[in-house]
Structure formats: structure tokens, C-alpha cells
Design an enzyme around this catalytic site. Structure first.
Site, PDB file in Angstrom:
ATOM      1  CG  ASP A  15      -0.242  -0.039   2.536  1.00  8.61           C
ATOM      2  OD1 ASP A  15       0.699  -0.838   2.664  1.00  8.61           O
ATOM      3  OD2 ASP A  15      -0.625   0.713   3.455  1.00  8.61           O
ATOM      4  CD  GLU A  55       4.103   0.860   7.130  1.00  7.45           C
ATOM      5  OE1 GLU A  55       4.884   1.203   8.027  1.00  7.45           O
ATOM      6  OE2 GLU A  55       3.793   1.616   6.180  1.00  7.45           O
TER       7      GLU A  55
END
Length: 375
Positions: A68, A133
Site C-alpha cells: 500500500d 501499513e
């Protein structure tokens, strides 16, 4: 001449994986890993995609990272659309180029080269990848680690591909991180008219001496591995917006980045004692987002330092500065954990970029680390 690390990085950047949306990045990585004999276990939780992959058995070296990315911001300010990777003057531009799709590509290509040269390697090589994250990090690495611990999965060494470097690849290796503890504190008073203060109880006035003493505390002096613990007020709010109303409550939020000289419980006890000293009426909510961890010199740190010295001819600094990373969760497994990745000068910024040659160098470093620990 084409470069597999650059090509894979570009393919990953083209997938707009805004946290926690993976946007197909993991499928791309999994396809490559399956071809070289990795077993893949999907470990999705909520809206987050995760996978745990392994090849071989025995002493385990895992490479960890996240697919991400943070939002691109004002796309008109980018020299090129953020999810259309481009190379200019040797720099690869695109959201996630440095944080951390370049590292992911380097890991995969390093694994491909390692397996080709060591098809019967003695140890186990693994990957722990998440799509959450950058945002809440609640359904990502932390959940995977909990599941792995519940079944007593072995993890000896873990290299997290966070962009640790500052000027050239490998000049800084993170061998630990500070803990992070946030306090959400509400001081209660009595709302009233500013012309009649005797009929009210102003929580701002009440809290001022407490806050003044809080910010003056020397929590510790750090140690050989960590800087001194820091406390910073992040948010403070009170009042209705009117100039004739004494507020009924004051909300203040402050964060501690703490060393191994303290525990979160020690910090909480001292804050509560200070609140009682100043006879405040309050409610408090604590959020511990990570304990401090440290990987001292040992097989993993030595292998990482060796790889950097071999390819870049520099001696890296071992630091614990900066924010938190998923390494804080992985350390719970008792593994040695370090972070090594590209230069972090442009992460989360407009025109995020990384030196393309650095990614090729990083892949070679990763491969050498594999060779030292699980070949």
C-alpha cells in the site's frame, strides 16, 4: 538494456494501491514467487490483503514489506502522473517508488536469483507482505504475526524493506525503533459565563500548571542505542468558539516516543501521578501503537553490514531514529529485525522518486544477505 528490478517496480507502481487496497500488487508478486517454488498462504483480515510465503525449511529469513501507498496529493504538481512510472535523469518517479515498491521488486528479483543459484538452499526463505501499513495497520502485519505465533511458526531473521537510507543506499540501517504511546486526555471543568467565573470552573486554567510541568519533564537520557524519550503535544482543544463562554472541557493529546529505558506502564504511572498532584478531574484513554525493540549485533546485522560494505564500500550507521514500522510487530516473534531500503528523501512527497541504479544495487545486497543466512 532492460532491468528486471526496474521493470517489476514499474509494474507495481502502475497499480494504485492506496491503503488498504492492494490493487493487484500481491498477485503480481505471488505469481513470480510461485514459479520459483514458494508455498503461498493468503492471510487476509477485514479489508486488508496479506500473504505469507516460504521456500525450504529450517532457520528462517523473512523479507517483509507493504504494497500500500499514501495518497498522491495534488496530481497536477507531479512531473508525471503518480501512477505512471517514468525515468528522468536516472531517477524513477512514481508513488511508492521509494516507499516501498522498489524494495518489494528488489526482494522478489533477489529471491529469483538466489533460488536459481541455490536451488537446494539449507534454510527457509520467506515473505511477509501486507496492504495495510500506511493507514491503520490493524489488519496487516500485526494480525499475520499473531496467527504465526499461535501456531509456533519459526522466524529467526527478518529484513523489512522500509526506506532507511538518507543519502546513498545502505548509509543507514535501522536495527530498532522507539516505542510510541499516545495519551488522549480530557480535563473536566464547569461551563459558564466569562463574566461569572465564580459560577464556573475553567479546565484550561486548571490544566495549565499540569501541562507546564508535563512538558518540562526529562523522561530519560536515552542510551547507547536510543535517543532520549520525547513527549510532544499534538492536539489541544477547548471552548465553544464564543468569547463569552468558559469551556466545560479541555481535550489534549500528546505522544511519547520512548526508549528501552522506559516502559509504557512507567510513563502512564508518572502521568497519572501528575494529574493527581494537580487535583484534576479527568478521563484518559491510552493507545500503545508499538513497544521499542532493538536488534543488537548478531548474524543478521553482520550479514546486512557485510552486504553494504561489499557493494557500496561504506560502513552503515545503525540507528533507531524515526517513526514506527511493522518491524515492531515482527520483533514480538523473537526474531532479529532490521530495516534496509532505498533513500527516503522523497517518501510521502509530491514527485516521490528513487535512483534506478539504487534499486539494482539493493537487489544485489538482498541476495547477498540471503546467501549468508540461508544458502
Amino acid at each position: 538494456m532492460s532491468c528486471p528490478v526496474i521493470e517489476l517496480t514499474q509494474q507495481l507502481i502502475r497499480r494504485p494501491s492506496l491503503s488498504p487496497d492492494d490493487a493487484g500488487c500481491q498477485a503480481l508478486m505471488i505469481e513470480r514467487l510461485r514459479k520459483i517454488g514458494f508455498t503461498i498462504e493468503h492471510m487476509d483480515f477485514g479489508d486488508t490483503q496479506n500473504f505469507w510465503a516460504w521456500r525450504g525449511r529450517g532457520e528462517t529469513l523473512a523479507f517483509a514489506g507493504h504494497t500500500d501507498v499514501v495518497p498522491a496529493g495534488d496530481v497536477d504538481r507531479w512531473i508525471n502522473p503518480p501512477f505512471e512510472p517514468t525515468i528522468r535523469d536516472g531517477m524513477l518517479f512514481g508513488r511508492g517508488a521509494a516507499d516501498m515498491k522498489g524494495s518489494l521488486a528488489a526482494m522478489v528479483v533477489a529471491a529469483e536469483r538466489f533460488v536459481a543459484q541455490h536451488p537446494h538452499h539449507r534454510g527457509r526463505l520467506a515473505f511477509l507482505i501486507t496492504s495495510d501499513e500506511e493507514a491503520s495497520a490493524k489488519n496487516g502485519t500485526v494480525k499475520v504475526v499473531e496467527a504465526l505465533m499461535a501456531r509456533h511458526e519459526r522466524l529467526d531473521y527478518c529484513l523489512v524493506g522500509e526506506p532507511s537510507s538518507t543519502e546513498i543506499v545502505g548509509d543507514v540501517v535501522k536495527n530498532g525503533r522507539r516505542g510510541s504511546l499516545t495519551c488522549n486526555l480530557t480535563i473536566h471543568g464547569v461551563q459558564g459565563h466569562v463574566a461569572y467565573p465564580h459560577l464556573a470552573d475553567n479546565p484550561v486554567h486548571r490544566a495549565a500548571p499540569f501541562l507546564n510541568e508535563l512538558v518540562a519533564i526529562e523522561w530519560d537520557r536515552g542510551n547507547d542505542f536510543f535517543p532520549a524519550t520525547s513527549m510532544q503535544v499534538a492536539n489541544i482543544q477547548a471552548g465553544t468558539g464564543s468569547n463569552n463562554v468558559i469551556p466545560g472541557e479541555l481535550f489534549v493529546q500528546f505522544n511519547f516516543r520512548f526508549s528501552t529505558e522506559l516502559t509504557d506502564e512507567m510513563i502512564k504511572e508518572r502521568v497519572h501521578a501528575l494529574l493527581e498532584k494537580h487535583q484534576l478531574r479527568y478521563t484518559v484513554d491510552w493507545w500503545l501503537s508499538g513497544q521499542p525493540f532493538l536488534t543488537a549485533r548478531g548474524k543478521l546485522v553482520d550479514a546486512v553490514v557485510n552486504a553494504i560494505e561489499h557493494y557500496n564500500e561504506i560502513k552503515p550507521q545503525l540507528l533507531t531514529t524515526g517513526g514506527t514500522s511493522d518491524g515492531r510487530f515482527i520483533a514480538r516473534m523473537g526474531a532479529q529485525v532490521v530495516e534496509l531500503g532505498p533513500v527516503n528523501a522523497t517518501i510521502h512527497k509530491i514527485n516521490e522518486c528513487v535512483n534506478a541504479a539504487d534499486l539494482q544495487l539493493l537487489a544485489r545486497m538482498y541476495q547477498r544477505i540471503m546467501e549468508q543466512l540461508v544458502a
